[in-house]
Motif scaffolding. Sequence first.
Motif, PDB file in Angstrom:
ATOM      1  N   ALA A  12      17.890   3.493   7.065  1.00 46.16           N
ATOM      2  CA  ALA A  12      16.895   2.411   7.224  1.00 46.16           C
ATOM      3  C   ALA A  12      15.669   3.001   8.057  1.00 46.16           C
ATOM      4  N   GLN A  13      16.065   3.600   9.324  1.00 42.02           N
ATOM      5  CA  GLN A  13      14.990   4.009  10.368  1.00 42.02           C
ATOM      6  C   GLN A  13      14.045   5.137   9.506  1.00 42.02           C
ATOM      7  N   TRP A  14      14.750   5.861   8.782  1.00 41.15           N
ATOM      8  CA  TRP A  14      13.982   6.913   8.101  1.00 41.15           C
ATOM      9  C   TRP A  14      12.952   6.193   6.881  1.00 41.15           C
ATOM     10  N   LEU A  15      13.555   5.336   6.109  1.00 34.49           N
ATOM     11  CA  LEU A  15      12.740   4.817   5.288  1.00 34.49           C
ATOM     12  C   LEU A  15      11.532   3.913   6.044  1.00 34.49           C
ATOM     13  N   HIS A  16      11.895   3.247   6.818  1.00 34.69           N
ATOM     14  CA  HIS A  16      10.849   2.870   7.670  1.00 34.69           C
ATOM     15  C   HIS A  16       9.578   3.705   7.845  1.00 34.69           C
ATOM     16  N   GLY A  17      10.221   4.850   8.412  1.00 30.10           N
ATOM     17  CA  GLY A  17       9.084   5.767   8.787  1.00 30.10           C
ATOM     18  C   GLY A  17       8.227   6.292   7.683  1.00 30.10           C
ATOM     19  N   PHE A  18       8.833   6.665   6.463  1.00 27.78           N
ATOM     20  CA  PHE A  18       8.415   6.878   5.484  1.00 27.78           C
ATOM     21  C   PHE A  18       7.485   5.863   4.864  1.00 27.78           C
ATOM     22  N   LEU A  19       7.934   4.570   4.907  1.00 26.07           N
ATOM     23  CA  LEU A  19       7.086   3.414   4.381  1.00 26.07           C
ATOM     24  C   LEU A  19       5.521   3.626   5.327  1.00 26.07           C
ATOM     25  N   ALA A  20       5.966   3.621   6.594  1.00 25.87           N
ATOM     26  CA  ALA A  20       4.561   3.844   7.581  1.00 25.87           C
ATOM     27  C   ALA A  20       3.574   4.989   7.071  1.00 25.87           C
ATOM     28  N   HIS A  21       4.257   6.115   6.897  1.00 23.22           N
ATOM     29  CA  HIS A  21       3.541   7.166   6.239  1.00 23.22           C
ATOM     30  C   HIS A  21       2.748   7.074   5.085  1.00 23.22           C
ATOM     31  N   ALA A  22       3.503   6.628   4.402  1.00 22.72           N
ATOM     32  CA  ALA A  22       2.568   6.171   2.939  1.00 22.72           C
ATOM     33  C   ALA A  22       1.592   5.178   3.044  1.00 22.72           C
ATOM     34  N   ARG A  23       1.916   4.036   3.787  1.00 25.40           N
ATOM     35  CA  ARG A  23       0.833   3.130   4.054  1.00 25.40           C
ATOM     36  C   ARG A  23      -0.260   3.633   5.027  1.00 25.40           C
ATOM     37  N   LEU A  24      -0.107   4.452   5.820  1.00 31.46           N
ATOM     38  CA  LEU A  24      -0.951   5.046   6.844  1.00 31.46           C
ATOM     39  C   LEU A  24      -2.199   5.749   5.775  1.00 31.46           C
ATOM     40  N   ASN A  25      -1.482   6.515   4.939  1.00 32.54           N
ATOM     41  CA  ASN A  25      -2.408   7.449   4.329  1.00 32.54           C
ATOM     42  C   ASN A  25      -3.135   6.448   3.005  1.00 32.54           C
ATOM     43  N   LYS A  26      -3.076   4.986   3.067  1.00 34.00           N
ATOM     44  CA  LYS A  26      -3.711   4.100   2.099  1.00 34.00           C
ATOM     45  C   LYS A  26      -2.842   4.424   0.668  1.00 34.00           C
ATOM     46  N   GLY A  27      -1.725   4.933   0.825  1.00 28.94           N
ATOM     47  CA  GLY A  27      -1.141   5.180  -0.470  1.00 28.94           C
ATOM     48  C   GLY A  27      -1.431   6.570  -1.272  1.00 28.94           C
ATOM     49  N   MET A  28      -2.073   7.425  -0.429  1.00 26.19           N
ATOM     50  CA  MET A  28      -2.676   8.605  -1.015  1.00 26.19           C
ATOM     51  C   MET A  28      -1.431   9.653  -0.961  1.00 26.19           C
ATOM     52  N   GLY A  29      -0.841   9.511   0.118  1.00 29.47           N
ATOM     53  CA  GLY A  29       0.295  10.454   0.109  1.00 29.47           C
ATOM     54  C   GLY A  29       1.500  10.404  -0.884  1.00 29.47           C
ATOM     55  N   GLY A  30       1.829   8.770  -1.041  1.00 32.59           N
ATOM     56  CA  GLY A  30       2.756   8.455  -1.929  1.00 32.59           C
ATOM     57  C   GLY A  30       2.237   9.036  -3.327  1.00 32.59           C
ATOM     58  N   ALA A  31       1.117   8.698  -3.602  1.00 29.15           N
ATOM     59  CA  ALA A  31       0.492   8.830  -5.043  1.00 29.15           C
ATOM     60  C   ALA A  31       0.561  10.418  -5.366  1.00 29.15           C
ATOM     61  N   LEU A  32       0.284  11.242  -4.491  1.00 31.18           N
ATOM     62  CA  LEU A  32       0.382  12.647  -4.680  1.00 31.18           C
ATOM     63  C   LEU A  32       1.849  13.326  -4.683  1.00 31.18           C
ATOM     64  N   MET A  33       2.740  12.636  -3.880  1.00 32.43           N
ATOM     65  CA  MET A  33       4.229  13.246  -4.147  1.00 32.43           C
ATOM     66  C   MET A  33       4.577  12.806  -5.628  1.00 32.43           C
ATOM     67  N   ILE A  34       4.110  11.716  -6.037  1.00 31.90           N
ATOM     68  CA  ILE A  34       4.743  11.466  -7.372  1.00 31.90           C
ATOM     69  C   ILE A  34       3.832  12.245  -8.712  1.00 31.90           C
ATOM     70  N   GLU A  35       2.560  12.144  -8.389  1.00 30.52           N
ATOM     71  CA  GLU A  35       1.717  12.354  -9.560  1.00 30.52           C
ATOM     72  C   GLU A  35       1.232  13.963  -9.406  1.00 30.52           C
ATOM     73  N   GLU A  36       1.293  14.425  -8.159  1.00 31.48           N
ATOM     74  CA  GLU A  36       0.728  15.809  -8.021  1.00 31.48           C
ATOM     75  C   GLU A  36       1.570  16.528  -7.035  1.00 31.48           C
ATOM     76  N   PRO A  37       2.830  16.855  -7.368  1.00 32.67           N
ATOM     77  CA  PRO A  37       3.722  17.388  -6.433  1.00 32.67           C
ATOM     78  C   PRO A  37       3.360  18.576  -5.569  1.00 32.67           C
ATOM     79  N   ALA A  38       2.573  19.604  -6.363  1.00 34.20           N
ATOM     80  CA  ALA A  38       2.290  20.602  -5.623  1.00 34.20           C
ATOM     81  C   ALA A  38       0.837  20.620  -5.021  1.00 34.20           C
ATOM     82  N   ALA A  39       0.279  19.513  -4.913  1.00 29.60           N
ATOM     83  CA  ALA A  39      -1.155  19.494  -4.229  1.00 29.60           C
ATOM     84  C   ALA A  39      -1.342  19.958  -2.859  1.00 29.60           C
ATOM     85  N   LEU A  40      -0.478  19.838  -2.153  1.00 35.13           N
ATOM     86  CA  LEU A  40      -0.688  20.335  -0.724  1.00 35.13           C
ATOM     87  C   LEU A  40       0.063  21.865  -0.519  1.00 35.13           C
TER      88      LEU A  40
END
Length: 197
Positions: A96-124
Amino acid sequence: MSTRPGRTSAQPPQRTDARLNRERLLATAQEVFAEAGPEASLNEIARRAGVGPGTLYRHFPNRSALLTAVLRDRIETLCETAEELLSAESADDALAQWLHGFLAHARLNKGMGGALMIEEPAALGIDCHQLILHSAAALLSRAQQQGTARADLSADDVIRLVVGIALSTARTEDPGQPDRLLALVLDAAHRPPQGSA
């Protein structure tokens, strides 16, 4: 006059200064991007970091390079946190603690980080999706081994649900909504008590 010792001692401080400048720029960029989004002024980032624009461009030749470095740093921090949480007493609390941190990370990036992870996994330059998936799988597997998480749940399911929350609440006017939705996901992830219908 000792020329050799002077040269030897002069080199490490330059490397240290460069490393500190890079760290300060990264930390400042995280703050400014969080405030103003990915199109924030690079000159403002340099100013707040206390360096000139030339120093910023020496470390990060363009906006994309800086955004990539910020996202990569956040992802590596998330993975390190997951590693630390594997030794927590409660596997459920750790997940639960880690998923809260992951959610904060994805929201902080305005969804950009989450979208990159699913659509372009090698972008970084690293396979972000696999790194995040590995962290989630380790924490979920531990909860499943303790018998508190559903056995039919996969780490990919959980990651996609949390990314979905981040993307769908990017413009919400209800600040509590992301946490409520995550609480529902966590509730659904728990294994039903033995003997329940």
